[in-house]
Design a protein around this motif. Structure first.
Motif: not given
Length: 809
Positions: A111-126
């Motif tokens: 449902d959400d590709p961001a869940l498996v994106d290695p560049h989105r393992q943490f929130p952008p603020a991190v």
């Protein structure tokens, strides 16, 4: 030829063994005896046997080497065939089977590709907060140890595919087409300038001249460019990988291990050594990749255990897990397998896209990441069918492995935040302490304070000079000391010279010269003593020249009463003249050398005083104590230190001139020498008339005797005078000379030599600089707290709980 000669020739020929005697006796030829023939035949048979044995040994070694070569070639072919079979199996799906596998994978909806994106393992603020923390670390010059992960495994076991999954892009055959011959380093770097696609730079290659510059490449070009650098070498290929959604870390893909049953297989040993060298450092995480099989047959476990016995820094990755999963038929078997290599080791089980799926869906990172996730979901579905223990769910799939490694890196950087805050607060505290010191120095800036500084420096200076004369190693003789050769070369007088300019041969290493410590680096009083010993040796080896009759007759003259030549006077005059001509140049040289040796002590003293200042407990550089440019540091005032040096040099040169004049008084007049000769020498025969045919010899002998006496007396008295009138005054009178020169300075002179106006300006500028540092660090601390809380948002550690620098100390 006579009869006896013929018989002798026959006997000589008889003594030669192994030859047929050709001598003739009574006209008949005599052959070898039966014993000799038997001996020759035995030797021939023995030689043939040895030669046969040697040929058989050579042939046996050749056959053994050929057999060994054939076995190695067979083994290599079998390995290549096995690897080719694995690849064929991996890519050899029929169109129908491939379609069926893709259909099975597509049944798992993401449902959400961001869940498996290695560049989105943490929130952008991190990531943004992490970038700020890195800036603070660089600004504070902190040595940040990057997380380093080294991948190791056998050829064809999916090591490079695991690397692709960690990076999140199908890079192709990143491992040089499945046969990596040299390590590959991926330097992951957080860079906010690249929020979308990664910025990849292939760094210059130090061993391949045609790749002598950095090249920016696209992910799809990387495999081809890496293949061009695929040569056997220990020097790694370096790839810089920048993205806004990554933490700084290093991934290393090592050459694939090969199997070998031959202990002398050089290729096997070389690859094994390269891999071992990369995983040996204790700060590196080992990612041991091996094809899923019977846990008792895992080869990587035994290799890793030698360097990481407790598996504290090792993560085992069992690849191609789906093939092993098909072999399980019950829950107990699968759960036992999911226990991995043991409770002490971390193990992950992954199945990754084969070459056909990767070629079809690896064109974009999103599609590739989706397929990696779907393979993990298929494995989880099969495990569910076997009713496995769900506590192992976090060990299934490449996404879980990637999350685990990134979490480890995040924790490592999270632990860095207290260090950064402590360094930031320490900078602020140091600036505040220094500000207090500088402000007090500015308030106390006056001629009276500088007079105290001048007095203290002169006392310290004189105490060190006295210590160097008495003997001390505080001045580091290995650096500041001189051998006799270095001393003479630096001074300029490499040899001792006579009045005519002829060099005196001098061998300090010869036993007869007896110069102590000639090959040791010394300074101060010991160097002065060595120079006097050298002078004494040179004087003792100064020879008396041969005299001519012209010199004797001219020196004798005629007596005033009877007009008879006085050859006693002649001998006295000749000895006096030769002694002056021979020894006075040596006194000039020893005076010059003495000034040079004592002059060196100024620089050595300043080095000692500076070393004491740096090592003093009261001087803590950069931590609120007296800094290098503190007002109390007299060494920074060049005009004043030059004044102290000039006072010292003037005293040394004046004292040297005085002792040189005293030494020249040792050359008595001819009348004094003659009087002493006639008044005290009743054992020496003095020639009285020209009719004596031995007059010249007698006068020469007398002159030599007088010269030797003069030489001995002058040498002894010169040494005494240099000690009493040069060395002793430096230890006693020098103190009053320098102390008087310092205490008698008026305020105007003191202000000039200490540059008081310039010092005041410098202190005011320093106060402004430190105030600015305190202000900026206060603001930076607030910014750091925001960035640290943003990065450590999920941590139980609050930045407010970090102890201050004062509390930590």
């Amino acid at each position: 030829m006579g009869r006896k000669d013929k018989e002798k020739e026959k006997e000589e020929k008889k003594d030669k063994k192994g030859t047929i005697r050709g001598s003739k006796k009574k006209g008949k030829t005599v052959g070898p005896t039966p014993e000799e023939l038997a001996q020759q035949e035995a030797e021939r048979i023995r030689a043939e046997a040895e030669e046969k044995k040697r040929r058989e040994e050579v042939e046996a070694r050749r056959r053994e080497e050929e057999k060994k070569r054939q076995e190695e070639e067979k083994q290599r072919q079998e390995e290549e065939a096995a690897l080719a079979a694995k690849r064929a199996k991996e890519v050899g799906l029929s169109e129908q089977d491939l379609a069926f596998e893709i259909q099975a994978l597509e049944s798992f909806k993401l449902d959400d590709p961001a869940l498996v994106d290695p560049h989105r393992q943490f929130p952008p603020a991190v990531y943004s907060s992490y970038d700020e923390l890195q800036k603070f670390a660089r600004d504070l010059n902190l040595n940040v140890q990057l997380p380093e992960i080294v991948l190791m495994g056998a050829q064809g076991h999916g090591k490079s595919s695991v690397l692709e999954a960690l990076l999140g892009s199908a890079l192709g055959n990143v491992g040089f087409g499945g046969c990596t011959k040299r390590p590959i380093i991926f330097r992951l770097r957080n860079n906010p300038a690249y929020p979308d696609a990664p910025h990849i730079v292939l760094k210059r290659d130090s061993i391949l001249p045609k790749f002598d510059r950095d090249v920016q490449v696209k992910p799809t070009q990387l495999a081809e460019l890496l293949e061009a650098r695929n040569v056997e070498a220990d020097v790694p290929v370096v790839v810089q990988y920048e993205h806004a959604g990554t933490l700084d870390m290093i991934l290393v893909d090592t050459p694939g291990l090969v199997k070998s049953t031959q202990k002398d297989d050089l290729r096997y040993q070389a690859i094994r050594k390269t891999v071992t060298d990369w995983i040996r450092p204790s700060h590196r995480t080992i990612l041991a990749v091996e094809e899923a099989a019977d846990l008792t047959e895992l080869e990587m476990k035994n290799m890793v255990k030698r360097l990481d016995p407790e598996f504290a820094r090792t993560v085992f990755v069992l690849s191609k897990f789906h093939e092993q999963l098909d072999k399980f038929t019950n829950t107990r078997a699968v759960n036992r397998y999911l226990q991995g290599t043991g409770p002490e080791a971390t193990t992950f089980f992954v199945t990754l896209p084969n070459a056909q799926v990767r070629a079809k869906f690896g064109k974009t990172p999103a599609d590739f990441q989706k397929k990696v996730w779907q393979y993990a979901q298929r494995d989880l579905q099969d495990l569910e069918a076997l009713t496995y223990d769900k506590k192992y769910a976090d060990t299934i799939g490449a996404n879980r492995l990637r999350h685990h490694l990134q979490q480890q890196a995040w924790k490592q950087y999270q632990n860095l935040t207290p260090t950064i805050l402590k360094a930031l607060r320490k900078r602020k505290a140091d600036a505040a302490a220094q500000l207090s010191v500088v402000q007090k120095e500015l308030e106390d800036l006056s001629c009276s304070s500088f007079r105290q500084i001048a007095t203290k420096y002169s006392v310290d200076f004189l105490q060190v000079i006295r210590k160097l004369l008495d003997g001390t190693s505080e001045g580091n003789p290995a650096v500041t000391g001189q051998t006799l050769e270095e001393e003479k070369k630096d001074h300029g007088d490499a040899e001792w010279y006579t009045a005519s300019g002829a060099a005196l041969k001098f061998e300090p290493g010869d036993e007869k010269w007896k110069v102590p410590y000639w090959n040791n680096r010394i300074y101060g009083g010991q160097q002065f003593e060595r120079m006097l010993c050298e002078f004494k040796t040179v004087v003792e080896h100064t020879e008396f020249p041969a005299l001519s009759m012209d010199q004797i007759a001219t020196a004798a003259g005629y007596g005033r009463l009877n007009n008879v030549p006085d050859f006693g006077w002649a001998a006295s005059d000749l000895a006096q003249q030769i002694a002056r001509e021979s020894l006075s140049p040596l006194i000039d040289q020893v005076t010059s050398r003495a000034v040079y040796i004592m002059g060196r002590l100024v620089d050595i003293t300043q080095l000692i005083l500076e070393s004491r200042r740096r090592n003093s407990p009261e001087v803590v550089l950069g931590s609120g104590g007296l800094s290098e440019d503190s007002v109390a540091n007299a060494a920074q005032y060049q005009y004043f230190t030059y004044y102290i040096k000039s006072l010292y040099t003037d005293f040394i040169e004046r004292t040297a001139k005085e002792v040189q004049a005293k030494c020249m008084d040792e050359f008595h007049s001819t009348a004094t020498i003659h009087w002493g000769l006639t008044a005290f020498n009743d054992k020496i025969r003095i020639p009285t008339g020209a009719e004596d045919e031995d007059t010249a010899h007698a006068v020469s002998t007398l002159s030599l005797a007088i010269f030797e006496g003069l030489r001995s007396r002058i040498c002894k008295n010169v040494l005494l005078k240099f000690y009493n009138f040069f060395f002793v005054p430096i230890k006693t009178d020098l103190w009053n000379h320098i102390h008087t020169g310092v205490t008698t300075m008026d305020d105007k002179t003191l202000e000039q030599r200490f540059e008081i106006p310039a010092t005041r300006t410098r202190l005011e500028a320093r106060i402004a600089e430190l105030s600015k540092i305190i202000e900026s660090t206060t603001a930076q601390e607030s910014q750091f707290r925001v960035a640290a809380n943003g990065f450590c948002h999920s941590s139980s550690i609050d930045v407010d709980d970090i102890p201050s620098a004062a509390a930590s100390s």
